[in-house]
Design a protein around this motif. Structure first.
Motif, PDB file in Angstrom:
ATOM      1  N   THR A  90       0.850  -1.190   0.000  1.00  9.85           N
ATOM      2  CA  THR A  90       0.000   0.000   0.000  1.00  9.85           C
ATOM      3  C   THR A  90       0.885   1.239   0.000  1.00  9.85           C
ATOM      4  OG1 THR A  90      -1.744  -1.137   1.248  1.00  9.85           O
ATOM      5  CG2 THR A  90      -1.821   1.268   1.210  1.00  9.85           C
ATOM      6  N   ASP A  91       0.624   2.137  -0.937  1.00  8.33           N
ATOM      7  CA  ASP A  91       1.387   3.385  -1.042  1.00  8.33           C
ATOM      8  C   ASP A  91       2.894   3.139  -1.102  1.00  8.33           C
ATOM      9  OD1 ASP A  91      -0.969   4.867  -0.943  1.00  8.33           O
ATOM     10  OD2 ASP A  91      -0.931   4.976   1.245  1.00  8.33           O
ATOM     11  N   GLY A  92       3.268   2.092  -1.807  1.00  6.61           N
ATOM     12  CA  GLY A  92       4.681   1.848  -2.051  1.00  6.61           C
ATOM     13  C   GLY A  92       5.443   1.157  -0.943  1.00  6.61           C
ATOM     14  N   GLY A 152       6.541  -2.131   6.464  1.00  7.24           N
ATOM     15  CA  GLY A 152       6.840  -0.711   6.361  1.00  7.24           C
ATOM     16  C   GLY A 152       7.969  -0.377   5.413  1.00  7.24           C
ATOM     17  N   ALA A 153       8.596  -1.395   4.839  1.00  6.02           N
ATOM     18  CA  ALA A 153       9.703  -1.154   3.912  1.00  6.02           C
ATOM     19  C   ALA A 153       9.210  -1.153   2.467  1.00  6.02           C
ATOM     20  CB  ALA A 153      10.765  -2.235   4.082  1.00  6.02           C
ATOM     21  N   ALA A 154       9.969  -0.511   1.600  1.00  5.14           N
ATOM     22  CA  ALA A 154       9.667  -0.564   0.179  1.00  5.14           C
ATOM     23  C   ALA A 154       9.992  -1.969  -0.336  1.00  5.14           C
ATOM     24  CB  ALA A 154      10.486   0.469  -0.587  1.00  5.14           C
ATOM     25  N   PRO A 155       9.171  -2.512  -1.231  1.00  6.12           N
ATOM     26  CA  PRO A 155       9.371  -3.887  -1.711  1.00  6.12           C
ATOM     27  C   PRO A 155      10.456  -3.969  -2.773  1.00  6.12           C
ATOM     28  CG  PRO A 155       7.437  -2.953  -2.747  1.00  6.12           C
ATOM     29  CD  PRO A 155       7.924  -1.919  -1.772  1.00  6.12           C
ATOM     30  N   THR A 156      11.691  -3.737  -2.350  1.00  7.48           N
ATOM     31  CA  THR A 156      12.821  -3.763  -3.279  1.00  7.48           C
ATOM     32  C   THR A 156      13.596  -5.065  -3.141  1.00  7.48           C
ATOM     33  OG1 THR A 156      14.337  -2.757  -1.679  1.00  7.48           O
ATOM     34  CG2 THR A 156      13.029  -1.254  -3.071  1.00  7.48           C
ATOM     35  N   ALA A 157      14.400  -5.364  -4.146  1.00  6.40           N
ATOM     36  CA  ALA A 157      15.227  -6.561  -4.093  1.00  6.40           C
ATOM     37  C   ALA A 157      16.171  -6.522  -2.905  1.00  6.40           C
ATOM     38  CB  ALA A 157      16.014  -6.704  -5.403  1.00  6.40           C
ATOM     39  N   ALA A 158      16.723  -5.334  -2.621  1.00  2.00           N
ATOM     40  CA  ALA A 158      17.648  -5.199  -1.490  1.00  2.00           C
ATOM     41  C   ALA A 158      16.943  -5.478  -0.165  1.00  2.00           C
ATOM     42  CB  ALA A 158      18.261  -3.799  -1.484  1.00  2.00           C
ATOM     43  N   ALA A 159      15.708  -4.995  -0.027  1.00  2.00           N
ATOM     44  CA  ALA A 159      14.954  -5.240   1.206  1.00  2.00           C
ATOM     45  C   ALA A 159      14.643  -6.720   1.371  1.00  2.00           C
ATOM     46  CB  ALA A 159      13.660  -4.426   1.196  1.00  2.00           C
ATOM     47  N   PHE A 160      14.271  -7.370   0.291  1.00  2.00           N
ATOM     48  CA  PHE A 160      13.985  -8.805   0.353  1.00  2.00           C
ATOM     49  C   PHE A 160      15.242  -9.592   0.735  1.00  2.00           C
ATOM     50  CE2 PHE A 160      10.491  -8.073  -3.035  1.00  2.00           C
ATOM     51  CZ  PHE A 160       9.595  -7.706  -2.063  1.00  2.00           C
ATOM     52  N   GLU A 161      16.370  -9.244   0.120  1.00  2.00           N
ATOM     53  CA  GLU A 161      17.615  -9.953   0.421  1.00  2.00           C
ATOM     54  C   GLU A 161      17.994  -9.786   1.883  1.00  2.00           C
ATOM     55  OE1 GLU A 161      20.584  -8.573  -2.266  1.00  2.00           O
ATOM     56  OE2 GLU A 161      19.622  -9.428  -4.053  1.00  2.00           O
ATOM     57  N   HIS A 162      17.892  -8.569   2.397  1.00  2.00           N
ATOM     58  CA  HIS A 162      18.232  -8.312   3.794  1.00  2.00           C
ATOM     59  C   HIS A 162      17.344  -9.130   4.726  1.00  2.00           C
ATOM     60  CE1 HIS A 162      19.272  -6.333   7.508  1.00  2.00           C
ATOM     61  NE2 HIS A 162      18.036  -5.890   7.664  1.00  2.00           N
ATOM     62  N   ALA A 163      16.052  -9.143   4.451  1.00  2.00           N
ATOM     63  CA  ALA A 163      15.106  -9.841   5.320  1.00  2.00           C
ATOM     64  C   ALA A 163      15.340 -11.353   5.308  1.00  2.00           C
ATOM     65  CB  ALA A 163      13.682  -9.517   4.890  1.00  2.00           C
ATOM     66  N   VAL A 164      15.495 -11.923   4.122  1.00  2.00           N
ATOM     67  CA  VAL A 164      15.677 -13.370   4.010  1.00  2.00           C
ATOM     68  C   VAL A 164      17.007 -13.798   4.623  1.00  2.00           C
ATOM     69  CG1 VAL A 164      15.962 -15.273   2.377  1.00  2.00           C
ATOM     70  CG2 VAL A 164      14.157 -13.582   2.020  1.00  2.00           C
ATOM     71  N   ASP A 165      18.061 -13.009   4.381  1.00  2.00           N
ATOM     72  CA  ASP A 165      19.370 -13.349   4.953  1.00  2.00           C
ATOM     73  C   ASP A 165      19.329 -13.288   6.478  1.00  2.00           C
ATOM     74  OD1 ASP A 165      20.454 -13.752   2.468  1.00  2.00           O
ATOM     75  OD2 ASP A 165      21.400 -11.773   2.334  1.00  2.00           O
ATOM     76  N   LEU A 166      18.603 -12.326   7.016  1.00  2.00           N
ATOM     77  CA  LEU A 166      18.469 -12.223   8.471  1.00  2.00           C
ATOM     78  C   LEU A 166      17.780 -13.455   9.037  1.00  2.00           C
ATOM     79  CD1 LEU A 166      18.840 -10.369  10.968  1.00  2.00           C
ATOM     80  CD2 LEU A 166      16.550  -9.485  10.517  1.00  2.00           C
ATOM     81  N   GLU A 167      16.732 -13.925   8.357  1.00  2.00           N
ATOM     82  CA  GLU A 167      16.011 -15.110   8.822  1.00  2.00           C
ATOM     83  C   GLU A 167      16.883 -16.361   8.759  1.00  2.00           C
ATOM     84  OE1 GLU A 167      13.095 -16.938  10.676  1.00  2.00           O
ATOM     85  OE2 GLU A 167      12.771 -14.888   9.967  1.00  2.00           O
ATOM     86  N   LEU A 168      17.567 -16.545   7.658  1.00  2.00           N
ATOM     87  CA  LEU A 168      18.337 -17.771   7.456  1.00  2.00           C
ATOM     88  C   LEU A 168      19.681 -17.767   8.177  1.00  2.00           C
ATOM     89  CD1 LEU A 168      17.575 -18.465   3.686  1.00  2.00           C
ATOM     90  CD2 LEU A 168      16.588 -19.592   5.704  1.00  2.00           C
ATOM     91  N   ALA A 169      20.015 -16.646   8.803  1.00  2.00           N
ATOM     92  CA  ALA A 169      21.246 -16.602   9.598  1.00  2.00           C
ATOM     93  C   ALA A 169      21.175 -17.550  10.780  1.00  2.00           C
ATOM     94  CB  ALA A 169      21.507 -15.177  10.078  1.00  2.00           C
ATOM     95  N   ALA A 170      19.958 -17.925  11.181  1.00  2.00           N
ATOM     96  CA  ALA A 170      19.786 -18.852  12.310  1.00  2.00           C
ATOM     97  C   ALA A 170      20.004 -20.304  11.918  1.00  2.00           C
ATOM     98  CB  ALA A 170      18.389 -18.685  12.898  1.00  2.00           C
ATOM     99  N   ALA A 171      20.185 -20.587  10.635  1.00  2.00           N
ATOM    100  CA  ALA A 171      20.336 -21.964  10.177  1.00  2.00           C
ATOM    101  C   ALA A 171      21.617 -22.594  10.713  1.00  2.00           C
ATOM    102  CB  ALA A 171      20.328 -22.015   8.649  1.00  2.00           C
ATOM    103  N   ARG A 172      21.533 -23.890  11.035  1.00  2.00           N
ATOM    104  CA  ARG A 172      22.687 -24.673  11.487  1.00  2.00           C
ATOM    105  C   ARG A 172      22.793 -25.924  10.613  1.00  2.00           C
ATOM    106  NH1 ARG A 172      22.078 -26.737  16.829  1.00  2.00           N
ATOM    107  NH2 ARG A 172      19.833 -26.623  16.564  1.00  2.00           N
ATOM    108  N   PRO A 173      23.344 -25.775   9.430  1.00  2.00           N
ATOM    109  CA  PRO A 173      23.408 -26.924   8.522  1.00  2.00           C
ATOM    110  C   PRO A 173      24.226 -28.067   9.103  1.00  2.00           C
ATOM    111  CG  PRO A 173      23.907 -24.869   7.375  1.00  2.00           C
ATOM    112  CD  PRO A 173      23.909 -24.552   8.825  1.00  2.00           C
ATOM    113  N   LEU A 174      23.862 -29.263   8.707  1.00  2.00           N
ATOM    114  CA  LEU A 174      24.587 -30.459   9.090  1.00  2.00           C
ATOM    115  C   LEU A 174      25.598 -30.823   7.995  1.00  2.00           C
ATOM    116  CD1 LEU A 174      21.386 -32.235  10.331  1.00  2.00           C
ATOM    117  CD2 LEU A 174      23.273 -31.513  11.800  1.00  2.00           C
ATOM    118  N   ARG A 175      26.240 -31.933   8.135  1.00  2.00           N
ATOM    119  CA  ARG A 175      27.317 -32.310   7.221  1.00  2.00           C
ATOM    120  C   ARG A 175      26.877 -32.315   5.759  1.00  2.00           C
ATOM    121  NH1 ARG A 175      27.758 -37.487   8.705  1.00  2.00           N
ATOM    122  NH2 ARG A 175      26.390 -38.067   6.957  1.00  2.00           N
TER     123      ARG A 175
END
Length: 330
Positions: A251-253, A281-304
């Motif tokens: 809504t409204d950008g 509240g953020a603009a739907p830009t590629a940079a915003a999406f990348e920041h958000a997704v990277d923040l979420e997946l930073a909690a990942a603990r991959p196995l071997r």
């Protein structure tokens, strides 16, 4: 196959009463997962309470604009329902991504939510598995775990939830309706499944004897701006290696509503709360999406053997969010 008692219920109350009267009972809907587990010896119910004829097989719009899906609605009917396709496309896409057409014709909404992990150690009674037999250990932890969890797992269990539907329901803010001997209640779909912790044998927050009677999709999540995407080893009839469901309203950008959930990364559909918080509240830009997704997946603990899941889930999420965002105009 071991002997068991069979009871056909004609009402929700009759079903829960029959379940309570037979310790060790299981509800039988479509049977597409339960019967397989019985053949493997993983499930050994003392009784099957058949609920597939209960009057819970309709999709209806509620007075507030929400959509109620009965627990006995077949997956094929759900995916093809015009209102679901038009207002909640992520759900239709998720259901169509799961199993074969034949299985979708038999599988039910409630049964889909209750299906158990496809971890091979869980399905093989000769292998150690804390989910199947608490205290025996997790064979997958030091064994074959390419398909297993990278988020929210514990030393007790690294299995993943296999449902496509549940991922979409989590992102869509759906609620699961339950009925038991203590009456009716509702649980948010995003909270319905559990993380393993010290009790991996408990897949969900459902109480003993409770029956899923339906799922409610809120009016606020309706609209065309939702989608589901799944990556798998082959084009059909395969469980996800990673999947993403997203709801995005602009809504409204700026983003004024967002729901994001990952599948096949954890013991339950993983609602991406960190990503959602920074996107609101953020603009739907590629940079915003990348920041958000990277923040979420930073909690990942991959196995071997499953580190590939993190970049795979990242690419899926960025693709889905990018497709839902309005085109940039100059």
């Amino acid at each position: 196959m071991k002997p068991f008692t069979y009871v056909r219920a004609d009402s929700v109350e009759e079903a829960t009463d029959a379940f309570a009267a037979h310790p060790g009972a299981r509800y039988l809907g479509g049977g597409t997962n339960l019967v397989d587990l019985m053949k493997l010896g993983v499930e050994v119910p003392t009784a099957l309470v058949d609920v597939h004829r209960l009057p819970l097989d309709t999709v209806e719009e509620l007075p507030d604009g929400a959509l109620r899906i009965g627990a006995m609605v077949r997956n094929s009917d759900l995916a093809a329902h015009p209102t679901v396709r038009d207002r909640y496309p992520a759900l239709s896409q998720a259901v169509l991504a799961g199993a074969s057409g034949q299985l979708r014709n038999a599988a039910t909404t409630g049964g889909n939510l209750l299906q158990r992990t496809r971890c091979p150690y869980f399905q093989d009674v000769s292998k150690p598995c804390n989910k199947r037999e608490p205290g025996t250990g997790c064979g997958a932890l030091g064994g074959v775990h390419r398909d297993h969890a990278v988020l929210g797992y514990s030393e007790q269990c690294i299995a993943t939830n296999p449902s496509d539907m549940a991922v979409a329901l989590a992102a869509l803010d759906a609620h699961v309706e339950l009925y038991g001997t203590e009456g009716a209640r509702s649980v948010a779909a995003a909270d319905f499944h559990r993380l393993p912790g010290d009790h991996p044998e408990r897949d969900t927050e459902i109480r003993p004897g409770e029956l899923i009677t339906g799922v409610v999709l809120p009016a606020g999540s309706a609209g065309p701006a939702s989608a589901y995407r799944k990556a798998r080893d082959r084009a059909s009839y395969a469980f996800a290696l990673a999947s993403v469901a997203a709801v995005l309203h602009i809504t409204d950008g700026v983003v004024d509503r967002v729901g994001l959930a990952f599948g096949a990364l954890a013991h339950r559909p993983w609602r991406a709360r960190r990503a959602e918080e920074v996107l609101l509240g953020a603009a739907p830009t590629a940079a915003a999406f990348e920041h958000a997704v990277d923040l979420e997946l930073a909690a990942a603990r991959p196995l071997r053997d499953n580190a590939y899941k993190v970049p795979l889930a990242r690419r899926l999420a960025l693709d889905v969010l990018g497709r839902l965002a309005p085109p940039v105009t100059t």
